[in-house]
Design an enzyme around this catalytic site. Sequence first.
Site, short mmCIF file in Angstrom:
data_model
loop_
_atom_site.label_atom_id
_atom_site.label_comp_id
_atom_site.label_asym_id
_atom_site.label_seq_id
_atom_site.Cartn_x
_atom_site.Cartn_y
_atom_site.Cartn_z
N LYS B 56 -20.05 -58.47 22.85
CA LYS B 56 -20.88 -59.57 23.35
C LYS B 56 -20.81 -60.81 22.47
O LYS B 56 -21.13 -61.91 22.93
CB LYS B 56 -22.34 -59.10 23.45
CG LYS B 56 -22.58 -58.04 24.51
CD LYS B 56 -22.81 -58.67 25.88
CE LYS B 56 -23.26 -57.63 26.90
NZ LYS B 56 -23.42 -58.22 28.24
N SER B 82 -32.98 -57.15 25.20
CA SER B 82 -33.38 -56.56 23.92
C SER B 82 -32.17 -55.85 23.32
O SER B 82 -32.30 -55.12 22.35
CB SER B 82 -34.53 -55.58 24.13
OG SER B 82 -34.15 -54.60 25.06
#
Lengths: 332, 332
Positions: B56, B82
């Site tokens: 990511k 989260s």
Amino acid sequence: MSGRLTITVNDILKAKNRIHSCVHTTPVFTSSTFDESYGRKFYFKAENLQKTGSFKARGALNAVTLLKEGESPPKGVVTHSSGNHGQALAWAARMRGLQCAVVAPNNSPNVKLDAIREYGADIVICDPTPTSRQETCDRIGRERGFHFVPPYDHPDVIAGQGTLGAEFLEQIPELDAILVPTSGGGMVSGIAIAAKALKPDLKVFIVEPNGKDVEKCLRAGERLWPNPPRFLETIADGIRLQQLGHVTWPIIRELVQKDVFSVTDDEIMKGMRFAFERMKLVVEAASGAGIAAAMSERLRQMDAGLRHVGVILCGGNTDIDRLPWYPTPAHS
Amino acid sequence: MSGRLTITVNDILKAKNRIHSCVHTTPVFTSSTFDESYGRKFYFKAENLQKTGSFKARGALNAVTLLKEGESPPKGVVTHSSGNHGQALAWAARMRGLQCAVVAPNNSPNVKLDAIREYGADIVICDPTPTSRQETCDRIGRERGFHFVPPYDHPDVIAGQGTLGAEFLEQIPELDAILVPTSGGGMVSGIAIAAKALKPDLKVFIVEPNGKDVEKCLRAGERLWPNPPRFLETIADGIRLQQLGHVTWPIIRELVQKDVFSVTDDEIMKGMRFAFERMKLVVEAASGAGIAAAMSERLRQMDAGLRHVGVILCGGNTDIDRLPWYPTPAHS
């Protein structure tokens, strides 16, 4: 027998040529978070990613190759170990087309024996005493014509482990110090011979579990350990031997720093967790000991001139069903 | 909005130049034992060793850099997550000198929030509903002048993830197929755009947790998922979203294989254990899903012409106190 006189950096560089196509040049990891927390530049040498999961592949392969290429190569090799040296020797023998027997005590965990078997070695079970394991090795040597390859106290094994030091310095020439988790002392003496020849100012430090008392021996210049040799109580089962070897001791006495990093199980576990959580590396507790030394107050208070510090992550062979931070095993 | 028309391999190669000095070129691991067991050559791309512990970082940094270099750079960026995207965006914002807020539901594990805070982001707690989290993001955008960066459904994020495909092909040009654990589809669409442009014969496969039903949708050419979007019950929390995104879907429909690897929790755990025990890598369950696909009967029965198979180990952010093969957490 004086180890110092018989092993030189040339032996190590020759060992490097001999084994380099079969072992990994392991990567070196850094962590800016770690450096900020502990105030120096740290370099983690990931021997957990080495063939067979530990640095032991280097020494075993060097010794086996020399036997195989010698004037009267044996039919096979034998050692006593239920741990990293057993796996490494089994792998090295297969690489060089020799048979291998590994003598292991009858209380060895199956997971370790399975790993040795997977490399094609024959497991021979003995009683869990030093006498029984040596007698069993001797018998196999006689009956099968196998040559005994000890885990650390042999010049060819030490020269093989020394390739780790030469390789690390090639990767990170600016190293000022290296922290080496130590059991019998094969790795630290090999690294010290390489490092002191290639970069005389570099300092090599032993990391030990509490109770090994290497600093006391080094400062006295004498082997002060009680006999017979014993194992320490520590989660770092790869480095639980109390005594240094008889070949490694004179090398260590001459080349290694007298300041020794003694670490507790709690510190070892904290180091191990750092590798898992932040570096995403599975390491065994002995590697955690090296990280613990890097985190230690003792290092923090040392000479700020030691700016670039290497840490050997010596192996990754841990039982993931019995990680030390869990109260009970996964399969109980 | 058609994702396909707006993202090309040139966007990916430009993204690569834009981010390459800040992200790792992650190593590729192989295992001869694995290859012998599963009958092909496998290449494991270790994005668990990427900055922030997952791929990511690539997409987030590409998106943030473009915002920062744009005509009217925002004061900061905001997202809801989260997990890995939250950490990655917090890191990317800090790298580029922007503020960052991460909206997280009030039931998020502290260990994940701590990781986001460590990168200097502000955590804003919301109710655990899609409506609440979007409203909270919108409010922060208005009040603070922050720009919303979605986790996958954005061309700049997809182009960033695509750098993983281009890099993997540079490292292993002989790849015939890549297995990609998939949630919203940002990574698999980026990889597919890169791979299909650079090596048109290469096949890109989705790996999903059972119940995602991507194969059914791909074969029908339609989004058949029930609404509102839901999460699947799986240990692979990084890929528990059932639906692919609206930007990623048309790309995937056009470029990705219709054969999808659906894996169970038991298979995911077996894959995850292989990474820990044999590769000595800490991976999260979503990476275990990729390994499980490599081990699957479905792959075994596929075209033997797929000789060189890449597997994306997408991340390493797992809670080591709650490894799935232990009956109870370490700290209970």
